[in-house]
Design an enzyme around this catalytic site. Sequence first.
Site, PDB file in Angstrom:
ATOM      1  N   GLU A  28      -3.495  92.195  -6.878  1.00  0.00           N
ATOM      2  CA  GLU A  28      -2.258  91.613  -7.425  1.00  0.00           C
ATOM      3  C   GLU A  28      -1.721  90.503  -6.533  1.00  0.00           C
ATOM      4  O   GLU A  28      -1.672  90.653  -5.309  1.00  0.00           O
ATOM      5  CB  GLU A  28      -1.206  92.726  -7.572  1.00  0.00           C
ATOM      6  CG  GLU A  28      -0.275  92.501  -8.733  1.00  0.00           C
ATOM      7  CD  GLU A  28      -1.011  92.560 -10.074  1.00  0.00           C
ATOM      8  OE1 GLU A  28      -1.456  91.499 -10.562  1.00  0.00           O
ATOM      9  OE2 GLU A  28      -1.133  93.674 -10.614  1.00  0.00           O
ATOM     10  N   ILE A  40      -3.157  87.740  -6.064  1.00  0.00           N
ATOM     11  CA  ILE A  40      -4.315  87.282  -5.293  1.00  0.00           C
ATOM     12  C   ILE A  40      -4.971  86.090  -5.966  1.00  0.00           C
ATOM     13  O   ILE A  40      -5.597  85.270  -5.302  1.00  0.00           O
ATOM     14  CB  ILE A  40      -5.337  88.458  -5.136  1.00  0.00           C
ATOM     15  CG1 ILE A  40      -4.741  89.581  -4.296  1.00  0.00           C
ATOM     16  CG2 ILE A  40      -6.668  87.985  -4.537  1.00  0.00           C
ATOM     17  CD1 ILE A  40      -4.298  89.169  -2.902  1.00  0.00           C
ATOM     18  N   ASP A  41      -4.779  85.950  -7.270  1.00  0.00           N
ATOM     19  CA  ASP A  41      -5.509  84.857  -7.953  1.00  0.00           C
ATOM     20  C   ASP A  41      -5.117  83.492  -7.404  1.00  0.00           C
ATOM     21  O   ASP A  41      -5.970  82.671  -7.084  1.00  0.00           O
ATOM     22  CB  ASP A  41      -5.385  84.939  -9.490  1.00  0.00           C
ATOM     23  CG  ASP A  41      -3.977  84.876 -10.047  1.00  0.00           C
ATOM     24  OD1 ASP A  41      -2.996  84.942  -9.261  1.00  0.00           O
ATOM     25  OD2 ASP A  41      -3.834  84.749 -11.282  1.00  0.00           O
ATOM     26  N   GLY A  89       7.162  90.831 -22.357  1.00  0.00           N
ATOM     27  CA  GLY A  89       7.812  91.250 -21.113  1.00  0.00           C
ATOM     28  C   GLY A  89       7.230  92.520 -20.522  1.00  0.00           C
ATOM     29  O   GLY A  89       7.851  93.154 -19.670  1.00  0.00           O
ATOM     30  N   GLY A 139       4.404  92.746 -18.846  1.00  0.00           N
ATOM     31  CA  GLY A 139       3.480  92.515 -17.726  1.00  0.00           C
ATOM     32  C   GLY A 139       2.030  92.607 -18.164  1.00  0.00           C
ATOM     33  O   GLY A 139       1.126  92.659 -17.333  1.00  0.00           O
ATOM     34  N   SER A 190       0.698  90.316 -20.166  1.00  0.00           N
ATOM     35  CA  SER A 190       0.286  88.937 -20.473  1.00  0.00           C
ATOM     36  C   SER A 190       0.284  88.573 -21.943  1.00  0.00           C
ATOM     37  O   SER A 190      -0.699  88.035 -22.475  1.00  0.00           O
ATOM     38  CB  SER A 190      -1.106  88.655 -19.910  1.00  0.00           C
ATOM     39  OG  SER A 190      -1.008  88.457 -18.566  1.00  0.00           O
ATOM     40  N   SER A 232       1.973  86.165 -22.979  1.00  0.00           N
ATOM     41  CA  SER A 232       1.950  84.696 -23.023  1.00  0.00           C
ATOM     42  C   SER A 232       0.518  84.174 -22.951  1.00  0.00           C
ATOM     43  O   SER A 232       0.156  83.267 -23.701  1.00  0.00           O
ATOM     44  CB  SER A 232       2.830  84.093 -21.930  1.00  0.00           C
ATOM     45  OG  SER A 232       2.419  84.528 -20.671  1.00  0.00           O
ATOM     46  N   GLU A 239       0.730  77.052 -19.460  1.00  0.00           N
ATOM     47  CA  GLU A 239       1.721  77.959 -18.862  1.00  0.00           C
ATOM     48  C   GLU A 239       2.421  77.259 -17.684  1.00  0.00           C
ATOM     49  O   GLU A 239       3.631  77.369 -17.506  1.00  0.00           O
ATOM     50  CB  GLU A 239       1.008  79.235 -18.395  1.00  0.00           C
ATOM     51  CG  GLU A 239       1.881  80.251 -17.709  1.00  0.00           C
ATOM     52  CD  GLU A 239       2.551  81.231 -18.656  1.00  0.00           C
ATOM     53  OE1 GLU A 239       1.958  81.551 -19.692  1.00  0.00           O
ATOM     54  OE2 GLU A 239       3.686  81.658 -18.339  1.00  0.00           O
ATOM     55  N   ASP A 249      -4.814  85.791 -15.810  1.00  0.00           N
ATOM     56  CA  ASP A 249      -4.414  86.304 -17.132  1.00  0.00           C
ATOM     57  C   ASP A 249      -5.157  85.591 -18.254  1.00  0.00           C
ATOM     58  O   ASP A 249      -5.691  86.217 -19.174  1.00  0.00           O
ATOM     59  CB  ASP A 249      -2.906  86.107 -17.350  1.00  0.00           C
ATOM     60  CG  ASP A 249      -2.088  86.812 -16.296  1.00  0.00           C
ATOM     61  OD1 ASP A 249      -2.665  87.579 -15.505  1.00  0.00           O
ATOM     62  OD2 ASP A 249      -0.863  86.586 -16.259  1.00  0.00           O
TER      63      ASP A 249
HETATM   64  C1  GLA Z   1       1.093  86.918 -13.365  1.00  0.00           C
HETATM   65  C2  GLA Z   1       0.347  85.580 -13.292  1.00  0.00           C
HETATM   66  C3  GLA Z   1      -1.071  85.762 -12.747  1.00  0.00           C
HETATM   67  C4  GLA Z   1      -1.085  86.581 -11.467  1.00  0.00           C
HETATM   68  C5  GLA Z   1      -0.235  87.848 -11.601  1.00  0.00           C
HETATM   69  C6  GLA Z   1      -0.075  88.570 -10.299  1.00  0.00           C
HETATM   70  O1  GLA Z   1       0.523  87.763 -14.314  1.00  0.00           O
HETATM   71  O2  GLA Z   1       0.293  84.979 -14.553  1.00  0.00           O
HETATM   72  O3  GLA Z   1      -1.676  84.509 -12.575  1.00  0.00           O
HETATM   73  O4  GLA Z   1      -0.679  85.803 -10.380  1.00  0.00           O
HETATM   74  O5  GLA Z   1       1.050  87.562 -12.098  1.00  0.00           O
HETATM   75  O6  GLA Z   1      -1.288  89.095  -9.881  1.00  0.00           O
END
Ligand code: GLA
Length: 373
Positions: free
Chosen positions: A21, A23-24, A109, A111, A113, A115, A147, A159
């Site tokens: 998390e 880390i990307d 909302g 978490g 993704s 979006s 995004e 994501d």
């Molecule tokens: C969101 C972002 C991702 C990533 C995560 C945390 O989902 O869109 O790119 O950074 O948070 O790991």
Amino acid sequence: MNTQDYMYKVAASGRVNIIGEHIDYCGGKVMPAALSLKNTVYIRPNGTNKINLSWTTLPDTVSLDIENLENYRHLKYGNYQAGSALLWRQAGHKLVGCDMLQDCKVPFGSGLSSSAAIEVSTIAALATVAGEQFDNAEVALVAQKAEREYAGVNCGIMDQYASACGKKGMSMLLDCKTLECEYLPMELGGYSMVLTDCCKPHSLADGKYNERRSETEEALKILQKSLNITCLADLTPVQFAQCSHMLPKVLKMRAEHVVNECARVKTAEQALRAGNIELLGRLINQSHASLKNLYQTTGFEPDVLAEAAQNYPACIGSRLTGGGFGGCTISLVKTECVDEFTDYLLKVYERRTGYHAKCYSADIDDGITIEKL
Ligand code: GLA
């Protein structure tokens, strides 16, 4: 919902991040998986220069002028689609006027993704209706740009990549520096994955996410004065021990999370390959503790939810997944105990926070799918 009149049904997935998390955007490896919770777009050409949007869940309709796609940032609904279309066009692709019915089953909302699922499915649908063969990884990169440049969240690639390129039954080991991706069978032995939404609204655009990202960039800049590293994920534990005194307290905490989380992803890969799900569970617990104490992206409600799960004997690991400050936990739970676990968790959570949490049932599924209707 009358979907028969459309020409294609194009879907892209929400995602869960198993571990890795924040880390990307530090250039490390992450382990997400695409979910069977999807945004589905029904699309047909309409012979105009407009993209007409409607939703299965909303009374609103929105008409986007293909020549003026810059002008829809303020829209409450339709801004993601406008941004995705604009960035796809700017990447050199053709847009044709079309009608799109959007059916989002990724809870907003959460978490998970929503979006990314909207952006990726919108681009894939636009390309499909324009008769174009496309590369899923390119769709992911353009969706990420949308995004960042249109919605204003300076996100990493995880994501959108998971949403576009996920595979059924597989977790992904995505190297965010090179975009090399390995797929590992998500075989959890006698355990199941449970997703629980703490149902406390959060928004990545509220600035905290971008703030974390800047902090890691700042930490990298300082460390680069002494170390030959190109991204924070390159930092080894030994280098961190030698150089962490160079960082102010908060940046040191952020960098420590990154170093340890990268190491956990490596161990998680080995654990999954070896079928050592108990070890994977322990790493998931450690990841949550690090997000709480070092990266500070959890919060009262997510902590209650993850920690109550961790205390349940049949649950071997639980953590907040995604950008943080709300959203879903992922828990690994003995399959035969999932029902009692969720009863317990929802009760404890409500007693302690006053919020009703929700459990989602989802499988690991393919990313983009296209069906001709
Ligand atoms: C969101 C972002 C991702 C990533 C995560 C945390 O989902 O869109 O790119 O950074 O948070 O790991």
